[in-house]
Design an enzyme around this catalytic site. Structure first.
Site, PDB file in Angstrom:
ATOM      1  N   LYS A 265      38.630  42.847 -88.536  1.00 39.97           N
ATOM      2  CA  LYS A 265      37.530  42.661 -88.233  1.00 39.97           C
ATOM      3  C   LYS A 265      37.018  41.289 -89.176  1.00 39.97           C
ATOM      4  O   LYS A 265      37.661  40.948 -89.952  1.00 39.97           O
ATOM      5  CB  LYS A 265      36.279  43.582 -88.521  1.00 39.97           C
TER       6      LYS A 265
ATOM      7  N   GLU B 268      31.524  32.217 -87.217  1.00 42.75           N
ATOM      8  CA  GLU B 268      30.253  32.157 -86.914  1.00 42.75           C
ATOM      9  C   GLU B 268      29.625  30.824 -86.268  1.00 42.75           C
ATOM     10  O   GLU B 268      29.849  29.732 -87.245  1.00 42.75           O
ATOM     11  CB  GLU B 268      29.527  32.481 -88.256  1.00 42.75           C
TER      12      GLU B 268
ATOM     13  N   ASN C 222      23.446  31.557 -90.432  1.00 46.26           N
ATOM     14  CA  ASN C 222      23.516  31.888 -91.870  1.00 46.26           C
ATOM     15  C   ASN C 222      22.265  31.695 -92.606  1.00 46.26           C
ATOM     16  O   ASN C 222      22.157  32.141 -93.749  1.00 46.26           O
ATOM     17  CB  ASN C 222      24.877  30.991 -92.233  1.00 46.26           C
TER      18      ASN C 222
ATOM     19  N   SER D 149      19.401  41.175 -91.808  1.00 42.94           N
ATOM     20  CA  SER D 149      18.666  41.945 -91.099  1.00 42.94           C
ATOM     21  C   SER D 149      19.574  43.055 -90.677  1.00 42.94           C
ATOM     22  O   SER D 149      20.842  43.079 -91.008  1.00 42.94           O
ATOM     23  CB  SER D 149      18.534  41.155 -89.635  1.00 42.94           C
TER      24      SER D 149
ATOM     25  N   THR E 220      32.896  40.517 -93.855  1.00 37.21           N
ATOM     26  CA  THR E 220      33.788  40.201 -94.742  1.00 37.21           C
ATOM     27  C   THR E 220      35.295  40.790 -93.646  1.00 37.21           C
ATOM     28  O   THR E 220      34.903  41.401 -92.925  1.00 37.21           O
ATOM     29  CB  THR E 220      33.928  41.078 -95.941  1.00 37.21           C
TER      30      THR E 220
ATOM     31  N   THR F 297      30.991  43.789 -87.592  1.00 42.99           N
ATOM     32  CA  THR F 297      29.759  43.382 -88.047  1.00 42.99           C
ATOM     33  C   THR F 297      29.227  42.531 -87.321  1.00 42.99           C
ATOM     34  O   THR F 297      28.538  42.720 -86.326  1.00 42.99           O
ATOM     35  CB  THR F 297      29.743  43.161 -89.613  1.00 42.99           C
TER      36      THR F 297
END
EC number: 2.3.1.35
Lengths: 393, 393
Positions: B175, B264, B388, B393, B186, B148
């Site tokens: 992932k 992230e 975040n 999107s 997740t 993702t």
């Protein structure tokens, strides 16, 4: 029945105390040293941080016998006197030895806020004592002497008119921004009253009042070495327990909301209301998890009604809940229940508009039983990173 | 004695399985649908999120009897099928009804990752099934089908040579970025082996291996509705418990570190090593508190050796500790012990240089007893906020 009247100014509305603040030179400019004192010894009730590394001034306080009375509180900012070992306590005693040459001291206590891991600059502080006017009633000066990263001064006062025609006053000063930044800013709060409140009531009411105010707000979920809330009474006026409780809760909740509003880099204050939990304890757990979640805080900053983060945080908090009974609202707009898992465009737009406000409420009904709690938090954006990533200065 | 040899590629190094990934159209581009299957049914051991709101695929899995065998795992990304109620489970069954027309299914299971609160796009997924090559062994394609917000593909494989001259293989795809972003990303992990491992060992070794790997890393402290780690065995080759344990721990720790590295917006991976705690549990509590603290994470982003935040976080975590016995180091540079509470300029400069590295260790010896744990975390900077705070999107 009683009336609460909000007053202008701060501590000067309470009888029986003197207070002042001066610039000793530990800070480059602005007040960094202050005091609150009385001619007579007074009762004090204190709540301290739960951090295991209690700063020297807290351990100094705790050496006095239970229910001791004092007549002097010395305050300083820019140095927390934390992680300084026994020497940190000796430093306080040395300062009081000098102060005792100027004014009569009974069990004097100290509160500090600022950088962790540096010894107090005793020389500057002792020189600063000479600048005190021991008979001043300058609330502005003492409130400023405890400020660190605060953007605004925090002061509040009320007069409470009782049914019998008599009245008492209650006022407070408070500092804290970035609830709690252990390196530069920890919360300190001094609540003064002239009500003749018994010591047992002081302890009981202060503790319960903190639970729903200072312990219900969060900027970054960290707790500090120096957090201190003190309730001090001169006992010169009438007292009524119910009226006092209401006034005290009003003071602590409003000061707590000021701390969130002044939270480092925050732009929004959000109430996280959890209802329908198994019990109040579980409601508190879920509400605090929401106010501390990075993903919730950044979604609020982005004004994104991404309720999946709210649901996921509640699920992760470990409280009893189910997706069948959960209901999530932003103010009065329903964003999730089992029959409406997908946000339609209209509700999404409405929720987005609510999130653009400076303050709003996210409420979650868990649909289990009657437990409830409201926590207060703020968004997390670039300013928070800027303030906290910058080198100590 | 045994040898572990790192292999090129991923799942294709393990005998007995087929796997593929395709683009069904749920994502705008890139693979979003994949499978792992075998001609024969295989043993599976799974660890799921502790989040109370378990996604539909997890609840679908848990409906099978304990120790069931399966022959098919269907994977999809971009939609987590979480908070979708009973309908979310019905959707899975409908997809398997269609899939069953194409290939023989025994207790098929599904894993999903992506946005919470949206029903699966069954039409697109069912059409996508037509694109599968059920006899492909395309590790790259299946690894990509679960990505993702991941910036890079996560794949690892080893051959383990045993003393008796025989060998087995173990490989994994994984992932996750932003450990864990419940809305967009997740963690999912599939570990395949051809070693003939008994089911009891699978469960025992997987659980203990996760404790020190996936459960020891944190990007933002949030846990998700879909987190899944599965260990799958075709049982075609020799097995040795000690060798397998070592290989499995190596795989999970390295994948976990990849998750942090891909966290992230993170730019640094930091090991938080806590030694000398009362017991391992307390060491874990303190180490995880450090890896989750916003103030610690922002100080790391700012490359500021502000050890007061480390000390304060340990003190706030509730573990047994004292400022007399605490020792804090950044790699091999002492930044705090009771005899050196103030950082001199030389040590400060050395610590600052260490913090400029892409990865380093902050170690805290509590000096109480022998408990130890190492947690892994990352910094928090502007990129985290950007990723975040941005609208889904």
């Amino acid at each position: 029945m009683f009336d609460m009247i909000s007053l202008k100014g701060g501590l000067e509305n309470v009888d029986g105390f003197y207070f002042d603040g001066v610039h000793s030179g530990v800070k480059k400019k602005n007040n960094d040293l202050g005091f609150i004192r009385s001619d007579e010894e007074f009762l004090i009730s204190a709540c301290f941080t739960t951090n295991k590394f209690k700063a020297a001034p807290l351990r100094h306080f705790l050496k006095y016998p239970k229910n001791f009375k004092t007549n002097f509180i010395l305050l300083n900012s820019k140095n927390a006197n934390a992680m300084t070992g026994e020497k940190g306590i000796d430093d306080i005693d040395e300062i009081f030895k000098e102060l005792g040459k100027k004014i009569k001291l009974i069990n004097p206590i100290m509160s500090s806020t600022g950088v962790i891991g540096q010894r107090l600059d005793k020389e500057k502080i002792i020189k600063g004592l000479d600048k005190f006017d021991f008979y001043a009633r300058n609330s502005d000066a003492v409130a400023k002497s405890i400020m660190t990263t605060d953007k605004f001064k925090k002061e509040l006062s009320f007069r409470v008119d009782l049914e019998n025609g008599k009245s008492f006053n209650i006022a407070a000063i408070c500092k804290g921004a970035g609830m709690i930044n252990p390196a530069m800013a920890t919360m300190l709060c001094y609540i003064l009253t002239d009500a003749n409140i018994p010591k047992d009531d002081m302890d009981e009411l202060l503790k319960s009042s903190i639970e729903n105010s200072f312990n219900a707000v969060s900027v970054d979920g960290d707790t500090s070495t120096n957090d201190t809330v003190m309730l001090i009474s001169s006992g010169k006026k009438d007292y009524d327990k119910q009226a006092f409780k209401t006034a005290l809760n009003m003071i602590t909740l409003n000061l707590a909301l000021m701390l969130v509003k002044d939270g480092e880099g925050s732009s929004k204050v959000v109430a996280f209301e959890v209802n329908g939990a198994k019990d109040d304890k579980e409601a508190m757990k879920a509400a605090k998890a929401l106010s501390n979640s990075l993903l919730v805080k950044t979604a609020i900053f982005g004004e994104d009604p991404n309720w999946g983060r709210i649901a996921s945080t509640i699920g992760a908090s470990g409280v009893e809940c189910s997706e069948e009974s959960l209901v999530i609202k932003y103010d009065d707009v329903l964003v999730y229940d089992i029959n409406h898992p997908e946000l339609d465009e209209e509700r999404e737009q409405k929720a987005h508009v609510i999130m653009q406000k400076e303050s709003f409420k996210i409420s979650c009904d868990l649909g289990i039983a009657d437990g409830k709690f409201c926590a207060y938090g703020c968004d997390l954006g670039h300013k928070y990173v800027d303030i906290n990533a910058s080198y100590r200065s």
